[in-house]
Scaffold this motif. Structure first.
Motif, PDB file in Angstrom:
ATOM      1  N   VAL A 264       4.660  -9.557   4.917  1.00 34.60           N
ATOM      2  CA  VAL A 264       5.102  -8.488   4.022  1.00 34.60           C
ATOM      3  C   VAL A 264       6.507  -8.022   4.377  1.00 34.60           C
ATOM      4  O   VAL A 264       7.357  -7.856   3.496  1.00 34.60           O
ATOM      5  N   PHE A 265       6.786  -7.813   5.648  1.00 38.16           N
ATOM      6  CA  PHE A 265       8.102  -7.324   6.058  1.00 38.16           C
ATOM      7  C   PHE A 265       9.204  -8.343   5.750  1.00 38.16           C
ATOM      8  O   PHE A 265      10.274  -7.972   5.291  1.00 38.16           O
TER       9      PHE A 265
ATOM     10  N   LEU B  14      20.975   2.238  -1.784  1.00 42.16           N
ATOM     11  CA  LEU B  14      19.801   2.871  -2.393  1.00 42.16           C
ATOM     12  C   LEU B  14      18.929   1.854  -3.128  1.00 42.16           C
ATOM     13  O   LEU B  14      17.698   1.893  -3.043  1.00 42.16           O
ATOM     14  N   THR B  15      19.561   0.940  -3.831  1.00 47.78           N
ATOM     15  CA  THR B  15      18.805  -0.092  -4.549  1.00 47.78           C
ATOM     16  C   THR B  15      18.081  -0.999  -3.571  1.00 47.78           C
ATOM     17  O   THR B  15      16.917  -1.351  -3.774  1.00 47.78           O
ATOM     18  N   ALA B  16      18.745  -1.365  -2.489  1.00 49.10           N
ATOM     19  CA  ALA B  16      18.121  -2.226  -1.476  1.00 49.10           C
ATOM     20  C   ALA B  16      16.882  -1.568  -0.879  1.00 49.10           C
ATOM     21  O   ALA B  16      15.822  -2.196  -0.771  1.00 49.10           O
ATOM     22  N   ALA B  17      16.986  -0.295  -0.502  1.00 53.76           N
ATOM     23  CA  ALA B  17      15.839   0.403   0.091  1.00 53.76           C
ATOM     24  C   ALA B  17      14.701   0.538  -0.914  1.00 53.76           C
ATOM     25  O   ALA B  17      13.529   0.350  -0.571  1.00 53.76           O
ATOM     26  N   SER B  18      15.034   0.845  -2.159  1.00 53.34           N
ATOM     27  CA  SER B  18      13.973   1.040  -3.151  1.00 53.34           C
ATOM     28  C   SER B  18      13.277  -0.270  -3.500  1.00 53.34           C
ATOM     29  O   SER B  18      12.043  -0.301  -3.621  1.00 53.34           O
TER      30      SER B  18
ATOM     31  N   TYR C 112       4.902  -2.390  -1.854  1.00 51.84           N
ATOM     32  CA  TYR C 112       3.838  -1.958  -2.772  1.00 51.84           C
ATOM     33  C   TYR C 112       3.253  -3.157  -3.520  1.00 51.84           C
ATOM     34  O   TYR C 112       2.037  -3.324  -3.593  1.00 51.84           O
ATOM     35  N   ASP C 113       4.105  -3.983  -4.075  1.00 49.31           N
ATOM     36  CA  ASP C 113       3.642  -5.131  -4.858  1.00 49.31           C
ATOM     37  C   ASP C 113       2.750  -6.055  -4.037  1.00 49.31           C
ATOM     38  O   ASP C 113       1.704  -6.506  -4.508  1.00 49.31           O
TER      39      ASP C 113
ATOM     40  N   ALA D  74      -3.062  -5.104  -4.170  1.00 48.99           N
ATOM     41  CA  ALA D  74      -4.399  -5.691  -4.322  1.00 48.99           C
ATOM     42  C   ALA D  74      -5.403  -5.083  -3.349  1.00 48.99           C
ATOM     43  O   ALA D  74      -6.594  -5.038  -3.644  1.00 48.99           O
ATOM     44  N   VAL D  75      -4.922  -4.582  -2.220  1.00 46.29           N
ATOM     45  CA  VAL D  75      -5.827  -3.980  -1.235  1.00 46.29           C
ATOM     46  C   VAL D  75      -5.791  -2.457  -1.268  1.00 46.29           C
ATOM     47  O   VAL D  75      -6.718  -1.810  -0.789  1.00 46.29           O
ATOM     48  N   GLN D  76      -4.718  -1.876  -1.843  1.00 44.08           N
ATOM     49  CA  GLN D  76      -4.630  -0.418  -1.942  1.00 44.08           C
ATOM     50  C   GLN D  76      -3.718  -0.035  -3.103  1.00 44.08           C
ATOM     51  O   GLN D  76      -2.529  -0.299  -3.064  1.00 44.08           O
ATOM     52  N   LYS D  77      -4.276   0.616  -4.089  1.00 41.09           N
ATOM     53  CA  LYS D  77      -3.496   0.977  -5.277  1.00 41.09           C
ATOM     54  C   LYS D  77      -2.744   2.297  -5.138  1.00 41.09           C
ATOM     55  O   LYS D  77      -1.786   2.540  -5.860  1.00 41.09           O
ATOM     56  N   ASP D  78      -3.164   3.181  -4.226  1.00 39.64           N
ATOM     57  CA  ASP D  78      -2.569   4.514  -4.139  1.00 39.64           C
ATOM     58  C   ASP D  78      -1.476   4.637  -3.068  1.00 39.64           C
ATOM     59  O   ASP D  78      -1.179   5.727  -2.592  1.00 39.64           O
TER      60      ASP D  78
END
Length: 161
Positions: free
Chosen positions: A54-55, A116-120, A127-128, A132-136
């Motif tokens: 993920v990272f 800012l765009t890079a961090a977001s 999140y993406d 599948a394992v956590q929606k919130d």
């Protein structure tokens, strides 16, 4: 407060002409936090996520986003970035990941929007990959941390938790 630079005398949006500005070294840092359940964070840190690292994926996404900011944000200039760095730090005690981006160049306009765009986008990628394992999961506190260079001078945000 200074006058808006992206509005012309007729009140119309336009791209700022930076051709007469001096080239200087400019740098900006931004941060965002991705808050999740302890189990989700543990899965990421143990490398057991079924979608892979993920990272690493978030880091690449953030770098790509910085390079393409001009395509996403109207009136941004295309920039020749000399450095983009994405740091991801797990904060298990707060059930979150801190993302910090760094963008640098020698040029005529700042790199705040790129940082800012890079961090977001790095946060959105986490999140993406984990939805599948956590929606919130939440993305919080996206902000400019610092900037240097250019006519407007340096900026340093007040630290918070």
């Amino acid at each position: 407060m200074s006058q808006f630079t992206h509005i012309n005398a007729s009140g119309e949006a336009h791209m700022v002409d930076v051709s007469t500005k001096a080239e200087t070294v400019r740098e900006a840092r931004a941060e965002a936090f991705v808050v999740m359940a302890p189990a989700t964070l543990t899965m990421i840190l143990q490398g057991s996520h079924h979608k892979g690292d993920v990272f690493a994926t978030a880091r690449i996404a953030g770098i790509q986003a910085a390079k393409r900011t001009w395509e996403l944000i109207p009136l941004c200039h295309p920039l020749m970035l000399s450095k983009v760095e994405i740091a991801l730090q797990a904060e298990p005690e707060k059930n979150r990941v801190r993302i910090e981006s760094l963008c640098r160049l020698t040029g005529k306009t700042g790199v705040e929007m790129e940082a800012l765009t890079a961090a977001s986008v790095a946060a959105l990628t986490i999140y993406d990959m984990c939805k599948a394992v956590q929606k919130d999961i939440t993305i919080e506190q996206l902000r400019l941390v610092s900037k240097s260079g250019g006519k407007s001078g340096d900026f340093q945000a007040v630290p918070h938790d």
